[in-house]
Design a protein around this motif. Structure first.
Motif, mmCIF file in Angstrom:
data_model
loop_
_atom_site.group_PDB
_atom_site.id
_atom_site.type_symbol
_atom_site.label_atom_id
_atom_site.label_comp_id
_atom_site.label_asym_id
_atom_site.label_seq_id
_atom_site.Cartn_x
_atom_site.Cartn_y
_atom_site.Cartn_z
ATOM 1 N N ILE A 89 33.659 90.742 19.868
ATOM 2 C CA ILE A 89 32.999 90.536 21.166
ATOM 3 C C ILE A 89 32.637 89.063 21.353
ATOM 4 C CG2 ILE A 89 31.012 91.158 22.612
ATOM 5 C CD1 ILE A 89 33.080 93.459 22.101
ATOM 6 N N LEU A 90 32.067 88.438 20.320
ATOM 7 C CA LEU A 90 31.681 87.027 20.415
ATOM 8 C C LEU A 90 32.889 86.121 20.639
ATOM 9 C CD1 LEU A 90 28.934 86.786 17.636
ATOM 10 C CD2 LEU A 90 28.609 86.674 20.123
ATOM 11 N N LEU A 91 33.980 86.385 19.935
ATOM 12 C CA LEU A 91 35.182 85.565 20.114
ATOM 13 C C LEU A 91 35.754 85.748 21.519
ATOM 14 C CD1 LEU A 91 37.213 83.568 18.986
ATOM 15 C CD2 LEU A 91 38.435 85.515 17.951
ATOM 16 N N ALA A 92 35.792 86.973 22.006
ATOM 17 C CA ALA A 92 36.282 87.223 23.375
ATOM 18 C C ALA A 92 35.390 86.522 24.392
ATOM 19 C CB ALA A 92 36.339 88.724 23.651
ATOM 20 N N GLU A 93 34.077 86.539 24.161
ATOM 21 C CA GLU A 93 33.156 85.849 25.067
ATOM 22 C C GLU A 93 33.415 84.349 25.078
ATOM 23 O OE1 GLU A 93 29.212 87.045 23.857
ATOM 24 O OE2 GLU A 93 29.374 88.977 24.894
ATOM 25 N N ILE A 97 34.259 82.425 28.423
ATOM 26 C CA ILE A 97 33.376 81.345 28.895
ATOM 27 C C ILE A 97 34.170 80.080 29.190
ATOM 28 C CG2 ILE A 97 31.560 79.750 28.111
ATOM 29 C CD1 ILE A 97 30.264 82.225 26.737
ATOM 30 N N SER A 98 35.266 79.878 28.452
ATOM 31 C CA SER A 98 36.091 78.683 28.651
ATOM 32 C C SER A 98 36.765 78.665 30.025
ATOM 33 C CB SER A 98 37.170 78.605 27.570
ATOM 34 O OG SER A 98 38.172 79.578 27.807
ATOM 35 N N GLY A 99 36.901 79.836 30.645
ATOM 36 C CA GLY A 99 37.567 79.927 31.947
ATOM 37 C C GLY A 99 39.085 79.955 31.865
ATOM 38 N N ILE A 100 39.632 79.980 30.665
ATOM 39 C CA ILE A 100 41.086 79.996 30.483
ATOM 40 C C ILE A 100 41.692 81.283 31.050
ATOM 41 C CG2 ILE A 100 42.944 80.009 28.771
ATOM 42 C CD1 ILE A 100 40.999 78.402 26.939
ATOM 43 N N ILE A 101 40.993 82.385 30.819
ATOM 44 C CA ILE A 101 41.436 83.685 31.314
ATOM 45 C C ILE A 101 40.464 84.100 32.408
ATOM 46 C CG2 ILE A 101 41.724 86.126 30.700
ATOM 47 C CD1 ILE A 101 42.621 85.219 27.936
ATOM 48 N N ASP A 108 42.397 91.136 28.295
ATOM 49 C CA ASP A 108 43.396 90.306 27.616
ATOM 50 C C ASP A 108 42.726 89.446 26.541
ATOM 51 O OD1 ASP A 108 45.206 91.443 29.342
ATOM 52 O OD2 ASP A 108 45.353 89.699 30.647
ATOM 53 N N ALA A 109 41.569 88.898 26.848
ATOM 54 C CA ALA A 109 40.814 88.121 25.857
ATOM 55 C C ALA A 109 40.371 89.018 24.704
ATOM 56 C CB ALA A 109 39.607 87.456 26.509
ATOM 57 N N LEU A 110 40.024 90.251 25.010
ATOM 58 C CA LEU A 110 39.609 91.189 23.963
ATOM 59 C C LEU A 110 40.773 91.538 23.033
ATOM 60 C CD1 LEU A 110 37.307 93.328 26.229
ATOM 61 C CD2 LEU A 110 36.557 92.087 24.169
ATOM 62 N N HIS A 111 41.975 91.724 23.581
ATOM 63 C CA HIS A 111 43.152 91.971 22.731
ATOM 64 C C HIS A 111 43.355 90.800 21.772
ATOM 65 C CE1 HIS A 111 44.569 95.613 24.651
ATOM 66 N NE2 HIS A 111 44.691 95.031 25.834
ATOM 67 N N ASN A 133 51.483 83.233 26.939
ATOM 68 C CA ASN A 133 51.646 82.139 27.891
ATOM 69 C C ASN A 133 51.350 80.841 27.148
ATOM 70 O OD1 ASN A 133 50.681 80.051 29.734
ATOM 71 N ND2 ASN A 133 50.785 81.600 31.340
ATOM 72 N N ALA A 134 52.364 80.026 26.944
ATOM 73 C CA ALA A 134 52.229 78.823 26.113
ATOM 74 C C ALA A 134 51.122 77.894 26.602
ATOM 75 C CB ALA A 134 53.559 78.079 26.059
ATOM 76 N N GLU A 135 50.980 77.712 27.896
ATOM 77 C CA GLU A 135 49.953 76.810 28.419
ATOM 78 C C GLU A 135 48.542 77.321 28.102
ATOM 79 O OE1 GLU A 135 50.835 76.347 32.557
ATOM 80 O OE2 GLU A 135 52.448 74.911 32.167
ATOM 81 N N ILE A 136 48.357 78.616 28.188
ATOM 82 C CA ILE A 136 47.061 79.216 27.883
ATOM 83 C C ILE A 136 46.821 79.244 26.377
ATOM 84 C CG2 ILE A 136 45.831 81.438 27.892
ATOM 85 C CD1 ILE A 136 46.871 81.864 30.729
ATOM 86 N N LEU A 137 47.857 79.555 25.604
ATOM 87 C CA LEU A 137 47.686 79.694 24.162
ATOM 88 C C LEU A 137 47.269 78.403 23.480
ATOM 89 C CD1 LEU A 137 50.521 82.185 23.216
ATOM 90 C CD2 LEU A 137 48.051 82.576 23.313
ATOM 91 N N VAL A 138 47.708 77.287 23.973
ATOM 92 C CA VAL A 138 47.281 76.002 23.404
ATOM 93 C C VAL A 138 45.757 75.902 23.477
ATOM 94 C CG1 VAL A 138 47.306 73.508 23.792
ATOM 95 C CG2 VAL A 138 49.431 74.786 23.850
ATOM 96 N N LYS A 139 45.202 76.274 24.618
ATOM 97 C CA LYS A 139 43.753 76.196 24.819
ATOM 98 C C LYS A 139 43.019 77.274 24.013
ATOM 99 C CE LYS A 139 44.652 74.397 29.410
ATOM 100 N NZ LYS A 139 44.751 74.748 30.816
ATOM 101 N N ILE A 140 43.570 78.483 23.984
ATOM 102 C CA ILE A 140 42.947 79.567 23.224
ATOM 103 C C ILE A 140 42.974 79.241 21.731
ATOM 104 C CG2 ILE A 140 43.217 81.984 22.510
ATOM 105 C CD1 ILE A 140 43.910 82.607 25.427
ATOM 106 N N ASN A 141 44.060 78.661 21.263
ATOM 107 C CA ASN A 141 44.159 78.292 19.854
ATOM 108 C C ASN A 141 43.029 77.336 19.462
ATOM 109 O OD1 ASN A 141 45.427 78.353 17.244
ATOM 110 N ND2 ASN A 141 46.159 76.291 17.690
#
Length: 167
Positions: A89-93, A97-101, A108-111, A133-141
């Protein structure tokens, strides 16, 4: 170390996989191709991995048309469940919070968080809008790494054929 003693790689099956696997064949060429690739992966490759889902997959797969939901649920009925704990839950939050998703795609963030938290090797999906999505994954990583985790390799079934030819 022998191949037999090596640990099998772990794959988180996101909801789009049982959806494409069990859907009636599409008359749209690209969608029909994705359905065929999903079926081929399921038939030829899934036994090579340890598969996992989460409650989020069950929740999404059970929605909609009752016959289609039943087919999806049957397809994933024997797949091991990953726990949704406070760390998930904390990681998904953090991701949200980043606004990426966008908020409408919070599952999707929870998965991503479930697969990441449980050190899954691959997250298998056809969701190329907010997950593969490569553009999103860079930020999520970046968020995942700052949180002390390693992001799974997020891919589609055609990317997880292990170099084998597929039809």
């Amino acid at each position: 170390m022998s191949a037999e003693s090596m640990e099998r790689l772990k794959v988180y099956i996101e909801t789009t996989i049982p959806s494409f696997l069990t859907a009636r064949p599409s008359n749209k060429l690209i969608l029909a191709g994705k359905q065929a690739l999903t079926r081929q992966w399921w038939e030829r490759r899934r036994e090579k991995y340890d598969l996992f889902i989460s409650q989020y997959v069950l929740d999404e797969a059970s929605r909609g048309d009752s016959e289609a939901a039943e087919r999806r649920m049957n397809a994933i009925s024997h797949i091991a469940m990953l726990e949704v704990d406070n760390d998930v839950i904390l990681l998904a939050e953090r991701i949200m919070i980043s606004g990426i998703i966008p908020p409408k795609a919070d599952t999707d963030a929870l998965h991503i968080a479930v697969a990441t938290r449980h050190s899954i090797d691959f997250l298998l999906t056809w969701n190329c809008t907010h997950i593969a999505n490569a553009e999103i994954l860079v930020k999520i990583n970046h968020i995942v790494t700052e949180s002390g985790y390693f992001l799974p390799t997020i891919c589609t079934p055609d990317e997880l054929f292990g170099g084998e030819d597929y039809e």
